[in-house]
Design a protein around this motif. Structure first.
Motif, PDB file in Angstrom:
ATOM      1  N   SER A 112      65.326  22.216   1.176  1.00  0.00           N
ATOM      2  CA  SER A 112      65.453  20.886   0.387  1.00  0.00           C
ATOM      3  C   SER A 112      66.676  20.084   0.724  1.00  0.00           C
ATOM      4  O   SER A 112      67.333  20.283   1.674  1.00  0.00           O
ATOM      5  CB  SER A 112      65.827  21.484  -1.014  1.00  0.00           C
TER       6      SER A 112
ATOM      7  N   THR B  41      56.290  21.045  -4.819  1.00  0.00           N
ATOM      8  CA  THR B  41      57.560  20.208  -5.290  1.00  0.00           C
ATOM      9  C   THR B  41      57.507  18.726  -5.349  1.00  0.00           C
ATOM     10  O   THR B  41      58.359  17.960  -5.434  1.00  0.00           O
ATOM     11  CB  THR B  41      58.717  20.463  -4.190  1.00  0.00           C
ATOM     12  N   ALA B  42      56.026  18.352  -5.334  1.00  0.00           N
ATOM     13  CA  ALA B  42      55.832  16.930  -5.131  1.00  0.00           C
ATOM     14  C   ALA B  42      56.278  15.989  -6.270  1.00  0.00           C
ATOM     15  O   ALA B  42      56.361  16.501  -7.306  1.00  0.00           O
ATOM     16  CB  ALA B  42      54.522  16.593  -4.936  1.00  0.00           C
TER      17      ALA B  42
ATOM     18  N   ARG C 271      60.382  24.612   4.873  1.00  0.00           N
ATOM     19  CA  ARG C 271      60.906  23.265   4.214  1.00  0.00           C
ATOM     20  C   ARG C 271      62.071  23.555   3.448  1.00  0.00           C
ATOM     21  O   ARG C 271      62.441  24.533   2.746  1.00  0.00           O
ATOM     22  CB  ARG C 271      59.936  22.950   3.127  1.00  0.00           C
TER      23      ARG C 271
ATOM     24  N   SER D  97      54.185  11.360  -2.413  1.00  0.00           N
ATOM     25  CA  SER D  97      53.902  12.749  -2.982  1.00  0.00           C
ATOM     26  C   SER D  97      53.532  13.726  -1.639  1.00  0.00           C
ATOM     27  O   SER D  97      54.034  14.642  -1.494  1.00  0.00           O
ATOM     28  CB  SER D  97      53.130  13.330  -3.896  1.00  0.00           C
TER      29      SER D  97
ATOM     30  N   ASN E  52      62.678  18.687   3.085  1.00  0.00           N
ATOM     31  CA  ASN E  52      61.970  18.418   2.134  1.00  0.00           C
ATOM     32  C   ASN E  52      62.593  17.388   0.972  1.00  0.00           C
ATOM     33  O   ASN E  52      63.627  17.885   0.175  1.00  0.00           O
ATOM     34  CB  ASN E  52      61.509  19.629   1.420  1.00  0.00           C
ATOM     35  N   PRO E  53      61.942  16.084   0.948  1.00  0.00           N
ATOM     36  CA  PRO E  53      60.668  15.550   1.555  1.00  0.00           C
ATOM     37  C   PRO E  53      61.102  15.292   3.185  1.00  0.00           C
ATOM     38  O   PRO E  53      62.242  15.061   3.292  1.00  0.00           O
ATOM     39  CB  PRO E  53      60.514  14.309   0.931  1.00  0.00           C
TER      40      PRO E  53
ATOM     41  N   PHE F  40      56.334  15.562   0.267  1.00  0.00           N
ATOM     42  CA  PHE F  40      56.971  16.719  -0.253  1.00  0.00           C
ATOM     43  C   PHE F  40      56.040  18.225   0.124  1.00  0.00           C
ATOM     44  O   PHE F  40      55.014  18.182   0.375  1.00  0.00           O
ATOM     45  CB  PHE F  40      57.123  16.661  -1.737  1.00  0.00           C
TER      46      PHE F  40
END
Ligand SMILES: Cc1ncc(COP(=O)(O)O)c(C=O)c1O
Length: 486
Positions: free
Chosen positions: A238, A453-454, A236, A446, A215-216, A449
């Motif tokens: 991070s 969290t975008a 997802r 965006s 993520n992303p 993500f």
């Protein structure tokens, strides 16, 4: 002949006025994509200006991507301006698939189909091979030679794993350039990494299995996991300055069956997965009997530091390694590869047979010859220099043009794109739409993500365009962002 209103001869700079009038005619729809423009001589005569004034205006608009010109075919409004901006909202209500007797998956596929429309070939689309970055004459010559009488000429059904000559060339290439440990019989030729990712999801994941995804991440991978029948398939995880946060992954889903990662350049941020994280990821994969799917999408293009070898070389029994020729050659070639542990070869080949039987044969032989005769190596060297220059020139242009409180770049080591972050109050989808009206192709960051969290941002490709084209487009993009911020 487009209607022009009147030129203000007192105000001076007539070529800029002519260019602006033509841009306005395109914006208003008086001139449509593919419409032919009058010759410079005819337009100059009708406007009663010097021919050079019109030539200058046309040249400026060609550099900006508004017009295109082909020898013998005159100048016309760029076809690309006719591409609609990517549709965001589904055009069918959710539940419509159920009413039509279709499973929910069909709705997910429909959304993906709308989202994955290609961008027009104007700045800042990614992987647009033109001029210096296109393989050019050698490719054409080899193609003609092989198609005329060589192994690329029409034959019957072929090996679903791919042509042996190409598999051998790929095995040799990844062994030398990426320290991948493999033989040709572990290589499966795919129609690009997208197919490799889909094959991996089909072969490696059972109906209740989960997979870690950064993520992303690249939408091509998150969309695959969203389309699986099992709703919670995707976990997802991070990323930070060292890449995937392996401990977070272990906390969230210790028993995940696979991890989809981009270790050489995190996509889209660009940082490599650190050595410590590599070790942690592989230790987890071994202990959990999980697979690591390594997307090495543009590993040839590194500009900073020493290139990390592929993760696969550290654990050839646990890693499914994916490579593509889309970035270093051209995406419409649709050729890539998966390198799998020997025990997975049959399953991957079987899944691929059901999908498309085998890759088209002719281009596989062209590519095999391109590689074995040393052209790929030369091409990589050349393209790397071109991209390195383009990258620096785009960074300098953007830094000079954009006020930091609205938009900024944090250059990572991505091969052919930069991420332009936008102030939190800006909507990247809206800016993508506005930019498309100005003949600029960008993707929103965006959607890469996980929900909640975008960050708004734009992905800008720098391959294939001249510095002048990128500068002109960056100026218009800066104006679009400034207008959107008002
Ligand atoms: C991270 C990443 N993986 C995979 C792909 C897919 O490449 P291919 O054209 O080989 O399907 C892309 C293409 O942009 C990408 O950026």
């Amino acid at each position: 002949m487009p209607s022009f209103g009147t030129l203000d001869r007192e105000a001076g700079n007539l070529s800029r006025q002519v260019a602006e009038a033509l841009r306005e005619a395109v914006r208003k729809g008086d001139l449509r994509p593919a419409d032919a423009l009058p010759s410079t001589r005819a337009l100059a005569a009708s406007l009663q200006v010097a021919r050079g004034t019109v030539v200058e205006a046309y040249e400026q608009l060609i550099a900006e991507g508004f017009l295109e010109s082909k020898a013998g075919a005159g100048t016309r409004v760029a076809l690309a301006l006719g591409e609609p901006p990517p549709a965001r909202e589904p055009r069918v209500d959710s539940g419509q698939a159920a009413q039509a007797g279709l499973p929910e998956r069909a709705e997910a596929f429909a959304r993906i189909g709308r989202e994955f429309k290609p961008l027009p070939p104007v700045p800042f689309a990614i992987s647009v091979p033109t001029g210096m970055t296109a393989p050019g004459d050698v490719w054409r010559r080899l193609g003609n030679r092989l198609r005329a009488r060589g192994p690329g000429s029409p034959t019957g059904y072929a090996d679903p794993q791919g042509a042996l000559a190409l598999r051998e060339a790929i095995a040799d290439y990844v062994r030398k350039s990426r320290s991948v440990r493999c033989e040709a019989d572990q290589v499966i030729v795919t129609s690009g990494t997208q197919q490799g990712l889909f094959l991996a999801s089909q072969v490696l994941l059972g109906p209740r299995d989960q997979a870690w995804v950064e993520n992303p991440a690249y939408r091509g991978v998150t969309a695959i996991l969203e389309s699986l029948p099992h709703r919670d398939a995707m976990v997802r995880v991070s990323v930070d300055a060292e890449g995937l946060d392996v401990e977070a992954g272990i906390r969230l889903a210790p028993k995940a069956r696979a991890a989809f990662v981009t270790p050489s350049h995190q996509y889209p941020l660009g940082m490599p997965l650190s050595m410590a994280r590599r070790a942690a990821l592989l230790a987890w994969a071994r202990a959990a009997h999980a697979w690591v799917v390594e997307d090495d999408y543009d590993s040839e293009l590194r500009y900073e530091g020493y290139p990390f070898p592929a993760l696969q070389g550290l654990a050839p029994d646990r890693v499914v390694y994916l490579g593509t020729f889309s970035k270093i050659l051209f995406p419409s070639l649709r050729l890539g590869y998966v390198v799998v542990p020997p025990g997975l070869v049959d399953a991957f080949c079987g899944a691929r047979v059901l999908m498309d039987r085998h890759p088209p044969t002719a281009d596989q032989h062209v590519l095999a010859a391109f590689m074995t005769e040393g052209h790929l190596e030369r091409h990589v060297r050349k393209v790397r220099n071109v991209y390195a220059e383009q990258r620096l020139s785009l960074i300098a242009t953007l830094e000079a043009l954009l006020p930091r409180e609205l938009a900024w770049i944090e250059p990572g080591d991505q091969g052919m794109h930069l991420v332009l972050w936008l102030a939190a109050r800006l909507d990247d989808h809206r800016i993508v739409r506005l930019a498309a009206h100005e003949g600029i192709a960008v993707r929103a960051a965006s959607p890469m993500f996980a929900a909640g969290t975008a960050r708004p941002g734009l992905i800008l490709g720098f391959g294939g365009f001249s510095s002048a084209q990128m500068k002109a487009a960056a100026q218009r993009l800066a104006a679009v962002i400034a207008a959107a911020a008002k």
